[in-house]
Write a protein that holds these residues in place. Structure first.
Motif, PDB file in Angstrom:
ATOM      1  N   GLU A 249       4.303   9.963  -7.223  1.00 48.68           N
ATOM      2  CA  GLU A 249       5.526  10.356  -7.939  1.00 48.68           C
ATOM      3  C   GLU A 249       5.258  10.574  -9.420  1.00 48.68           C
ATOM      4  O   GLU A 249       5.848  11.451 -10.041  1.00 48.68           O
ATOM      5  CB  GLU A 249       6.611   9.293  -7.786  1.00 48.68           C
ATOM      6  CG  GLU A 249       7.333   9.313  -6.477  1.00 48.68           C
ATOM      7  CD  GLU A 249       8.383   8.218  -6.371  1.00 48.68           C
ATOM      8  OE1 GLU A 249       8.430   7.312  -7.241  1.00 48.68           O
ATOM      9  OE2 GLU A 249       9.163   8.257  -5.408  1.00 48.68           O
ATOM     10  N   LYS A 250       4.378   9.763  -9.992  1.00 47.51           N
ATOM     11  CA  LYS A 250       4.055   9.854 -11.414  1.00 47.51           C
ATOM     12  C   LYS A 250       2.941  10.864 -11.690  1.00 47.51           C
ATOM     13  O   LYS A 250       2.622  11.131 -12.841  1.00 47.51           O
ATOM     14  CB  LYS A 250       3.635   8.487 -11.965  1.00 47.51           C
ATOM     15  CG  LYS A 250       4.664   7.395 -11.779  1.00 47.51           C
ATOM     16  CD  LYS A 250       5.817   7.553 -12.717  1.00 47.51           C
ATOM     17  CE  LYS A 250       6.760   6.371 -12.565  1.00 47.51           C
ATOM     18  NZ  LYS A 250       7.940   6.465 -13.368  1.00 47.51           N
TER      19      LYS A 250
ATOM     20  N   TYR B 124       2.606  -1.476 -15.359  1.00 49.82           N
ATOM     21  CA  TYR B 124       2.264  -0.061 -15.537  1.00 49.82           C
ATOM     22  C   TYR B 124       3.378   0.849 -15.023  1.00 49.82           C
ATOM     23  O   TYR B 124       3.754   1.821 -15.684  1.00 49.82           O
ATOM     24  CB  TYR B 124       0.948   0.236 -14.824  1.00 49.82           C
ATOM     25  CG  TYR B 124       0.435   1.636 -15.001  1.00 49.82           C
ATOM     26  CD1 TYR B 124      -0.173   2.022 -16.197  1.00 49.82           C
ATOM     27  CD2 TYR B 124       0.537   2.565 -13.987  1.00 49.82           C
ATOM     28  CE1 TYR B 124      -0.658   3.310 -16.367  1.00 49.82           C
ATOM     29  CE2 TYR B 124       0.058   3.864 -14.143  1.00 49.82           C
ATOM     30  CZ  TYR B 124      -0.541   4.220 -15.338  1.00 49.82           C
ATOM     31  OH  TYR B 124      -1.021   5.499 -15.498  1.00 49.82           O
ATOM     32  N   PHE B 125       3.906   0.533 -13.845  1.00 49.20           N
ATOM     33  CA  PHE B 125       4.937   1.369 -13.250  1.00 49.20           C
ATOM     34  C   PHE B 125       6.355   0.934 -13.632  1.00 49.20           C
ATOM     35  O   PHE B 125       7.322   1.587 -13.271  1.00 49.20           O
ATOM     36  CB  PHE B 125       4.794   1.387 -11.730  1.00 49.20           C
ATOM     37  CG  PHE B 125       3.599   2.166 -11.255  1.00 49.20           C
ATOM     38  CD1 PHE B 125       3.537   3.544 -11.407  1.00 49.20           C
ATOM     39  CD2 PHE B 125       2.530   1.520 -10.657  1.00 49.20           C
ATOM     40  CE1 PHE B 125       2.434   4.271 -10.977  1.00 49.20           C
ATOM     41  CE2 PHE B 125       1.418   2.242 -10.218  1.00 49.20           C
ATOM     42  CZ  PHE B 125       1.378   3.620 -10.382  1.00 49.20           C
ATOM     43  N   GLY B 126       6.480  -0.188 -14.338  1.00 44.36           N
ATOM     44  CA  GLY B 126       7.791  -0.667 -14.765  1.00 44.36           C
ATOM     45  C   GLY B 126       8.664  -1.132 -13.615  1.00 44.36           C
ATOM     46  O   GLY B 126       9.879  -0.921 -13.625  1.00 44.36           O
ATOM     47  N   VAL B 127       8.029  -1.758 -12.627  1.00 44.82           N
ATOM     48  CA  VAL B 127       8.755  -2.264 -11.458  1.00 44.82           C
ATOM     49  C   VAL B 127       8.443  -3.747 -11.283  1.00 44.82           C
ATOM     50  O   VAL B 127       7.507  -4.271 -11.869  1.00 44.82           O
ATOM     51  CB  VAL B 127       8.377  -1.491 -10.166  1.00 44.82           C
ATOM     52  CG1 VAL B 127       8.742  -0.018 -10.294  1.00 44.82           C
ATOM     53  CG2 VAL B 127       6.903  -1.650  -9.821  1.00 44.82           C
TER      54      VAL B 127
ATOM     55  N   SER C 217       0.824  -1.212   0.000  1.00 47.09           N
ATOM     56  CA  SER C 217       0.000   0.000   0.000  1.00 47.09           C
ATOM     57  C   SER C 217       0.856   1.258   0.000  1.00 47.09           C
ATOM     58  O   SER C 217       0.568   2.217  -0.720  1.00 47.09           O
ATOM     59  CB  SER C 217      -0.983  -0.009   1.182  1.00 47.09           C
ATOM     60  OG  SER C 217      -0.300   0.053   2.412  1.00 47.09           O
ATOM     61  N   GLU C 218       1.935   1.255   0.784  1.00 42.33           N
ATOM     62  CA  GLU C 218       2.831   2.414   0.821  1.00 42.33           C
ATOM     63  C   GLU C 218       3.533   2.610  -0.512  1.00 42.33           C
ATOM     64  O   GLU C 218       3.654   3.737  -1.007  1.00 42.33           O
ATOM     65  CB  GLU C 218       3.852   2.248   1.944  1.00 42.33           C
ATOM     66  CG  GLU C 218       3.248   2.354   3.326  1.00 42.33           C
ATOM     67  CD  GLU C 218       4.229   2.003   4.436  1.00 42.33           C
ATOM     68  OE1 GLU C 218       5.379   1.602   4.143  1.00 42.33           O
ATOM     69  OE2 GLU C 218       3.829   2.129   5.608  1.00 42.33           O
ATOM     70  N   CYS C 219       3.996   1.531  -1.112  1.00 39.10           N
ATOM     71  CA  CYS C 219       4.700   1.601  -2.395  1.00 39.10           C
ATOM     72  C   CYS C 219       3.764   2.088  -3.496  1.00 39.10           C
ATOM     73  O   CYS C 219       4.129   2.958  -4.291  1.00 39.10           O
ATOM     74  CB  CYS C 219       5.279   0.233  -2.743  1.00 39.10           C
ATOM     75  SG  CYS C 219       6.287   0.237  -4.232  1.00 39.10           S
ATOM     76  N   LEU C 220       2.552   1.552  -3.544  1.00 43.26           N
ATOM     77  CA  LEU C 220       1.582   1.955  -4.555  1.00 43.26           C
ATOM     78  C   LEU C 220       1.276   3.442  -4.446  1.00 43.26           C
ATOM     79  O   LEU C 220       1.279   4.166  -5.445  1.00 43.26           O
ATOM     80  CB  LEU C 220       0.296   1.136  -4.419  1.00 43.26           C
ATOM     81  CG  LEU C 220      -0.850   1.549  -5.343  1.00 43.26           C
ATOM     82  CD1 LEU C 220      -0.446   1.444  -6.806  1.00 43.26           C
ATOM     83  CD2 LEU C 220      -2.080   0.701  -5.049  1.00 43.26           C
TER      84      LEU C 220
END
Length: 76
Positions: free
Chosen positions: A17-18, A57-60, A8-11
């Motif tokens: 950021e984007k 989507y985020f390339g991670v 949840s924090e990373c998302l």
């Protein structure tokens, strides 16, 4: 390890950021903005399909999304 909290924090961080809105991300994932909000608040876990879609989507990597690594790179 609390994967849901890490996720949840990373998302939330990646989305902000984007500069992507909850609505826009929800549309991309095929879910409502409320569903994205619940994912970011840690009140819902993503399905396998949503998790993979977010990683693409985020390339991670999925490992990065759930906090198993601090390196976002995808191994291919």
């Amino acid at each position: 390890m609390d994967f849901r909290k890490n996720f949840s924090e990373c998302l939330c961080l990646l989305r902000k950021e984007k500069g992507i809105s909850l609505i826009s991300l929800g549309e991309h994932l095929g879910v409502t903005d409320e569903a994205v909000r619940l994912l970011e608040k840690g009140k819902r876990s993503p399905s396998f399909e949503v998790l993979c879609s977010l990683a693409d989507y985020f390339g991670v990597s999925i490992d990065y999304l759930v906090g198993r690594t601090d390196k976002p790179e995808v191994n291919k």
